[in-house]
Design a protein around this motif. Sequence first.
Motif, PDB file in Angstrom:
ATOM      1  N   THR A   1     -23.110  18.750 -38.846  1.00 48.91           N
ATOM      2  CA  THR A   1     -22.284  19.858 -38.382  1.00 48.91           C
ATOM      3  C   THR A   1     -21.765  19.598 -36.977  1.00 48.91           C
ATOM      4  O   THR A   1     -20.592  19.817 -36.672  1.00 48.91           O
ATOM      5  CB  THR A   1     -23.075  21.171 -38.416  1.00 48.91           C
ATOM      6  N   GLY A   2     -22.653  19.084 -36.111  1.00 49.07           N
ATOM      7  CA  GLY A   2     -22.234  18.751 -34.760  1.00 49.07           C
ATOM      8  C   GLY A   2     -21.174  17.672 -34.740  1.00 49.07           C
ATOM      9  O   GLY A   2     -20.234  17.709 -33.943  1.00 49.07           O
ATOM     10  N   TYR A   3     -21.322  16.685 -35.625  1.00 46.69           N
ATOM     11  CA  TYR A   3     -20.345  15.600 -35.748  1.00 46.69           C
ATOM     12  C   TYR A   3     -18.960  16.158 -36.075  1.00 46.69           C
ATOM     13  O   TYR A   3     -17.960  15.814 -35.444  1.00 46.69           O
ATOM     14  CB  TYR A   3     -20.826  14.644 -36.833  1.00 46.69           C
TER      15      TYR A   3
ATOM     16  N   THR B   1     -12.916  19.308 -32.157  1.00 46.67           N
ATOM     17  CA  THR B   1     -12.567  19.559 -30.755  1.00 46.67           C
ATOM     18  C   THR B   1     -11.640  18.477 -30.230  1.00 46.67           C
ATOM     19  O   THR B   1     -10.630  18.763 -29.565  1.00 46.67           O
ATOM     20  CB  THR B   1     -13.840  19.625 -29.893  1.00 46.67           C
TER      21      THR B   1
ATOM     22  N   ASN C   1     -17.909  19.287 -35.718  1.00 54.56           N
ATOM     23  CA  ASN C   1     -17.429  20.144 -34.627  1.00 54.56           C
ATOM     24  C   ASN C   1     -16.827  19.312 -33.494  1.00 54.56           C
ATOM     25  O   ASN C   1     -15.786  19.669 -32.929  1.00 54.56           O
ATOM     26  CB  ASN C   1     -18.567  21.007 -34.085  1.00 54.56           C
ATOM     27  N   ALA C   2     -17.499  18.208 -33.150  1.00 52.68           N
ATOM     28  CA  ALA C   2     -16.988  17.332 -32.094  1.00 52.68           C
ATOM     29  C   ALA C   2     -15.641  16.745 -32.497  1.00 52.68           C
ATOM     30  O   ALA C   2     -14.698  16.692 -31.689  1.00 52.68           O
ATOM     31  CB  ALA C   2     -17.992  16.214 -31.801  1.00 52.68           C
TER      32      ALA C   2
ATOM     33  N   ASP D   1     -26.413  15.198 -36.003  1.00 56.98           N
ATOM     34  CA  ASP D   1     -26.309  16.346 -36.914  1.00 56.98           C
ATOM     35  C   ASP D   1     -24.903  16.390 -37.495  1.00 56.98           C
ATOM     36  O   ASP D   1     -23.903  16.324 -36.757  1.00 56.98           O
ATOM     37  CB  ASP D   1     -26.598  17.637 -36.141  1.00 56.98           C
TER      38      ASP D   1
ATOM     39  N   LEU E   1     -21.357  14.487 -24.250  1.00 53.49           N
ATOM     40  CA  LEU E   1     -22.034  14.360 -25.538  1.00 53.49           C
ATOM     41  C   LEU E   1     -23.409  13.727 -25.375  1.00 53.49           C
ATOM     42  O   LEU E   1     -23.639  12.935 -24.462  1.00 53.49           O
ATOM     43  CB  LEU E   1     -21.216  13.474 -26.490  1.00 53.49           C
TER      44      LEU E   1
ATOM     45  N   ASP F   1     -25.803  15.488 -30.529  1.00 56.09           N
ATOM     46  CA  ASP F   1     -24.613  16.260 -30.887  1.00 56.09           C
ATOM     47  C   ASP F   1     -23.916  15.697 -32.111  1.00 56.09           C
ATOM     48  O   ASP F   1     -23.245  16.435 -32.838  1.00 56.09           O
ATOM     49  CB  ASP F   1     -23.620  16.284 -29.720  1.00 56.09           C
ATOM     50  N   VAL F   2     -24.018  14.392 -32.333  1.00 53.91           N
ATOM     51  CA  VAL F   2     -23.277  13.778 -33.434  1.00 53.91           C
ATOM     52  C   VAL F   2     -24.176  13.281 -34.559  1.00 53.91           C
ATOM     53  O   VAL F   2     -23.679  12.935 -35.626  1.00 53.91           O
ATOM     54  CB  VAL F   2     -22.391  12.618 -32.921  1.00 53.91           C
TER      55      VAL F   2
END
Length: 368
Positions: A110-112, A118, A114-115, A108, A101, A105-106
Amino acid sequence: MGRLIVFKVGSSTLMGSDGELDVAFVRSMCEQICELKRRGDRVVLVSSGAAAVGRSLLGFTERPSDIPTLQACAAAGQTTLIERYAEVLAQDGVRCAQVLLTRGDVVDRTGYLNARNTFERLLDLGVLPIVNENDTVSVREFSFGDNDMLGAIVSSLIDADSYVILSDIDGLYTANPDTDPTATLIERVERVDANVIAMAGGAGSSYGTGGMATKIRAARAMLAAGIPMTICRGRGDRALINAADGRGLRTVFECPGEGTHEQARKLWIGLAGVSRGSVRIDAGACRALENEGASLLPVGVTGVEGPFDEGDTVNVLGPDGQLVARGITRYSSDELVRVHGLRLDVIARFVPERADCPVIHRDELLVF
């Protein structure tokens, strides 16, 4: 369902005195993780060590000072590190997954999300996520700075039950135990104040980037998140099991009672957001934020450090310069310089559209 525990292990704990990865320690740590998983607990491991392992692989006797070489070491070492984990875990029938990471990535939203999805899916599948910062591509703005904070962000992202930092020291001491024979271990901390911060020092080894100061920053975040955090010696006998079960020498950071879990959005703002500037506030505003859950108003602001724009994340500093909160500002630094210290009704005479506008609304403010 068992507990969800995040363990973080640093480079100084992973590396042996010969400068090589201590495979025996890795095996002991993985065996304890497998034991916890057999109990029904779910585990996430945040592991430093890629750059330190790569440094050895590439023949560097000292830590490189330039970013490209450090990133090359991280790239070379990450493969070896994850291979060692996978080999040892496979002996107990446990699969692992590499999760790299960056703060970008977090930050954003959306990225947060998505992570988080996962992580949840890996845990549902019984897989051990092994997390590290993606040092190969990180730049300063999107760097977590240290894996102590990365572990805190992961803990809040997945709503962990506890966060354990496996260190090269038993916990937080009143002074440096290596130089002060009167230093005593502090077993419990309920609030990170100036006295606690003053006890923390710098990085303790040539391998790591952190020290007690970075652990205290992570603890402050975890207290805000309502997630108990433990610092203990990683190489102690059954250190992971004892920390998970609340035994052994350690420092536990935990609010009285059950604590208050902040909204996920506040945690995202306060922990993952990149600060673009600071506002300094007076003692009255501090009390309103800490004790009354109030929004930050212009009248309580005594100083502005920018530049920043409306919608940016900013630090909120108390009269003593200590971090009080972090949130999303509704004023740019230029606007706030003009109106700070004024009541909203006074501001409304000159800027009617700001008649009811706080500097930071309480719904977008994480108080530490």
